[in-house]
Scaffold this motif. Structure first.
Motif, PDB file in Angstrom:
ATOM      1  N   TYR A 184       9.281  15.283  -0.372  1.00 44.42           N
ATOM      2  CA  TYR A 184       9.523  14.188  -1.315  1.00 44.42           C
ATOM      3  C   TYR A 184      10.840  13.479  -1.019  1.00 44.42           C
ATOM      4  O   TYR A 184      10.913  12.257  -1.051  1.00 44.42           O
ATOM      5  N   ILE A 185      11.876  14.237  -0.712  1.00 44.76           N
ATOM      6  CA  ILE A 185      13.189  13.631  -0.448  1.00 44.76           C
ATOM      7  C   ILE A 185      13.173  12.814   0.838  1.00 44.76           C
ATOM      8  O   ILE A 185      13.669  11.693   0.882  1.00 44.76           O
ATOM      9  N   SER A 186      12.582  13.360   1.887  1.00 49.30           N
ATOM     10  CA  SER A 186      12.659  12.691   3.191  1.00 49.30           C
ATOM     11  C   SER A 186      11.548  11.673   3.434  1.00 49.30           C
ATOM     12  O   SER A 186      11.680  10.832   4.321  1.00 49.30           O
ATOM     13  N   THR A 187      10.486  11.726   2.668  1.00 56.00           N
ATOM     14  CA  THR A 187       9.365  10.821   2.916  1.00 56.00           C
ATOM     15  C   THR A 187       9.081   9.908   1.734  1.00 56.00           C
ATOM     16  O   THR A 187       9.215   8.687   1.828  1.00 56.00           O
ATOM     17  N   VAL A 188       8.709  10.477   0.630  1.00 60.87           N
ATOM     18  CA  VAL A 188       8.258   9.691  -0.519  1.00 60.87           C
ATOM     19  C   VAL A 188       9.384   8.834  -1.087  1.00 60.87           C
ATOM     20  O   VAL A 188       9.183   7.651  -1.376  1.00 60.87           O
ATOM     21  N   SER A 233       0.841  -1.204   0.000  1.00 63.24           N
ATOM     22  CA  SER A 233       0.000   0.000   0.000  1.00 63.24           C
ATOM     23  C   SER A 233       0.873   1.249   0.000  1.00 63.24           C
ATOM     24  O   SER A 233       0.569   2.239  -0.682  1.00 63.24           O
ATOM     25  N   LEU A 234       1.963   1.205   0.757  1.00 58.72           N
ATOM     26  CA  LEU A 234       2.895   2.330   0.765  1.00 58.72           C
ATOM     27  C   LEU A 234       3.542   2.530  -0.608  1.00 58.72           C
ATOM     28  O   LEU A 234       3.739   3.663  -1.046  1.00 58.72           O
ATOM     29  N   LEU A 235       3.855   1.438  -1.280  1.00 55.75           N
ATOM     30  CA  LEU A 235       4.444   1.561  -2.625  1.00 55.75           C
ATOM     31  C   LEU A 235       3.449   2.150  -3.612  1.00 55.75           C
ATOM     32  O   LEU A 235       3.814   2.935  -4.486  1.00 55.75           O
ATOM     33  N   PHE A 236       2.177   1.780  -3.467  1.00 54.18           N
ATOM     34  CA  PHE A 236       1.144   2.371  -4.315  1.00 54.18           C
ATOM     35  C   PHE A 236       1.036   3.869  -4.033  1.00 54.18           C
ATOM     36  O   PHE A 236       0.970   4.686  -4.965  1.00 54.18           O
ATOM     37  N   LEU A 237       1.048   4.231  -2.770  1.00 51.76           N
ATOM     38  CA  LEU A 237       1.002   5.637  -2.387  1.00 51.76           C
ATOM     39  C   LEU A 237       2.220   6.385  -2.931  1.00 51.76           C
ATOM     40  O   LEU A 237       2.100   7.504  -3.434  1.00 51.76           O
ATOM     41  N   GLN A 238       3.384   5.763  -2.879  1.00 56.63           N
ATOM     42  CA  GLN A 238       4.597   6.379  -3.401  1.00 56.63           C
ATOM     43  C   GLN A 238       4.469   6.651  -4.899  1.00 56.63           C
ATOM     44  O   GLN A 238       4.789   7.740  -5.368  1.00 56.63           O
ATOM     45  N   THR A 255       1.776   7.011  -6.649  1.00 57.98           N
ATOM     46  CA  THR A 255       0.761   8.052  -6.864  1.00 57.98           C
ATOM     47  C   THR A 255       1.333   9.429  -6.557  1.00 57.98           C
ATOM     48  O   THR A 255       1.126  10.380  -7.328  1.00 57.98           O
ATOM     49  N   LEU A 256       2.054   9.540  -5.467  1.00 57.06           N
ATOM     50  CA  LEU A 256       2.660  10.826  -5.124  1.00 57.06           C
ATOM     51  C   LEU A 256       3.725  11.239  -6.141  1.00 57.06           C
ATOM     52  O   LEU A 256       3.889  12.430  -6.414  1.00 57.06           O
ATOM     53  N   GLN A 257       4.445  10.280  -6.701  1.00 51.97           N
ATOM     54  CA  GLN A 257       5.430  10.604  -7.738  1.00 51.97           C
ATOM     55  C   GLN A 257       4.734  11.158  -8.981  1.00 51.97           C
ATOM     56  O   GLN A 257       5.248  12.079  -9.629  1.00 51.97           O
ATOM     57  N   LEU A 258       3.574  10.593  -9.309  1.00 49.64           N
ATOM     58  CA  LEU A 258       2.816  11.108 -10.453  1.00 49.64           C
ATOM     59  C   LEU A 258       2.319  12.535 -10.194  1.00 49.64           C
ATOM     60  O   LEU A 258       2.216  13.332 -11.127  1.00 49.64           O
ATOM     61  N   LEU A 314      11.544   1.352   3.330  1.00 50.19           N
ATOM     62  CA  LEU A 314      10.619   0.879   4.351  1.00 50.19           C
ATOM     63  C   LEU A 314      10.066  -0.504   3.998  1.00 50.19           C
ATOM     64  O   LEU A 314       9.916  -1.364   4.871  1.00 50.19           O
ATOM     65  N   ARG A 315       9.813  -0.732   2.716  1.00 46.82           N
ATOM     66  CA  ARG A 315       9.360  -2.053   2.263  1.00 46.82           C
ATOM     67  C   ARG A 315      10.402  -3.112   2.611  1.00 46.82           C
ATOM     68  O   ARG A 315      10.076  -4.175   3.130  1.00 46.82           O
ATOM     69  N   TYR A 316      11.651  -2.810   2.334  1.00 47.22           N
ATOM     70  CA  TYR A 316      12.742  -3.723   2.643  1.00 47.22           C
ATOM     71  C   TYR A 316      12.753  -4.048   4.140  1.00 47.22           C
ATOM     72  O   TYR A 316      12.856  -5.202   4.539  1.00 47.22           O
ATOM     73  N   LEU A 317      12.649  -3.024   4.981  1.00 41.72           N
ATOM     74  CA  LEU A 317      12.690  -3.232   6.427  1.00 41.72           C
ATOM     75  C   LEU A 317      11.481  -4.021   6.924  1.00 41.72           C
ATOM     76  O   LEU A 317      11.615  -4.872   7.813  1.00 41.72           O
ATOM     77  N   LEU A 318      10.307  -3.757   6.360  1.00 42.11           N
ATOM     78  CA  LEU A 318       9.113  -4.506   6.764  1.00 42.11           C
ATOM     79  C   LEU A 318       9.240  -5.982   6.408  1.00 42.11           C
ATOM     80  O   LEU A 318       8.919  -6.851   7.221  1.00 42.11           O
ATOM     81  N   TYR A 319       9.714  -6.276   5.205  1.00 45.97           N
ATOM     82  CA  TYR A 319       9.882  -7.674   4.800  1.00 45.97           C
ATOM     83  C   TYR A 319      10.976  -8.355   5.619  1.00 45.97           C
ATOM     84  O   TYR A 319      10.853  -9.520   5.980  1.00 45.97           O
ATOM     85  N   LYS A 320      12.029  -7.632   5.918  1.00 44.21           N
ATOM     86  CA  LYS A 320      13.108  -8.199   6.720  1.00 44.21           C
ATOM     87  C   LYS A 320      12.602  -8.562   8.111  1.00 44.21           C
ATOM     88  O   LYS A 320      12.895  -9.634   8.635  1.00 44.21           O
ATOM     89  N   GLU A 321      11.832  -7.674   8.704  1.00 38.77           N
ATOM     90  CA  GLU A 321      11.268  -7.950  10.031  1.00 38.77           C
ATOM     91  C   GLU A 321      10.295  -9.131   9.970  1.00 38.77           C
ATOM     92  O   GLU A 321      10.268  -9.975  10.871  1.00 38.77           O
ATOM     93  N   MET A 322       9.502  -9.198   8.913  1.00 40.14           N
ATOM     94  CA  MET A 322       8.564 -10.308   8.749  1.00 40.14           C
ATOM     95  C   MET A 322       9.332 -11.636   8.699  1.00 40.14           C
ATOM     96  O   MET A 322       8.952 -12.611   9.350  1.00 40.14           O
ATOM     97  N   LEU A 323      10.410 -11.671   7.941  1.00 36.32           N
ATOM     98  CA  LEU A 323      11.224 -12.888   7.856  1.00 36.32           C
ATOM     99  C   LEU A 323      11.883 -13.232   9.183  1.00 36.32           C
ATOM    100  O   LEU A 323      11.944 -14.399   9.562  1.00 36.32           O
TER     101      LEU A 323
END
Length: 138
Positions: free
Chosen positions: A42-46, A9-14, A16-19, A52-61
């Motif tokens: 945009y630099i510090s968040t988007v 969902s965050l990647l989808f939001l990213q 969309t915000l890039q567009l 963040l995706r990488y960190l979420l998947y790493k924590e899940m594993l």
């Protein structure tokens, strides 16, 4: 599963915000430093959402397959390759990891309907997790 949905969902939001970025830059008034605030956002968040995706998947594993559980069997292997061939060691390592990961992730994939890109990202993290465990265990 909720972490996977959150990450995607965050990647989808990213995306969309890039567009919207060029449009927002055009309509943002130049006075009062609003353009620099928008660029900073945009630099510090988007732009950091992919990390963040990488960190979420790493924590899940790490929660699904704790590194300690994978390292313990590797610590009991005699790594002296002069007495036997290195193929035997690779077979042992491969066998240990295959049993542990295959059962967990085959079950995970069969219970969810993840897009191929998400499944690939998770499997990429699995491979990275294996490498990290091998390095730590060796």
């Amino acid at each position: 599963m909720p972490r996977t949905v959150a990450a995607e969902s965050l990647l989808f939001l990213q995306s969309t915000l890039q567009l919207l970025k060029s449009y927002l830059q055009r309509v943002t008034p130049k006075q009062h430093g609003l353009t620099s605030i928008l660029n900073t956002f945009y630099i510090s968040t988007v732009d950091t959402i992919g990390d963040l995706r990488y960190l979420l998947y790493k924590e899940m594993l790490n929660r699904m397959l704790p590194a300690e559980d994978l390292i313990k069997p590797l610590l009991n292997i005699n790594w002296n390759t002069t007495k036997s061939s290195s193929n035997a060691y690779m077979y042992t390592i491969s066998n240990l990891l295959e049993k542990r990961f295959k059962s967990s992730f085959s079950h995970f994939e069969s219970k969810t309907s993840l897009p191929k890109s998400v499944s690939k990202a998770i499997w990429d993290m699995v491979v990275l997790h294996i490498y990290e465990c091998l390095v730590e265990g060796y």
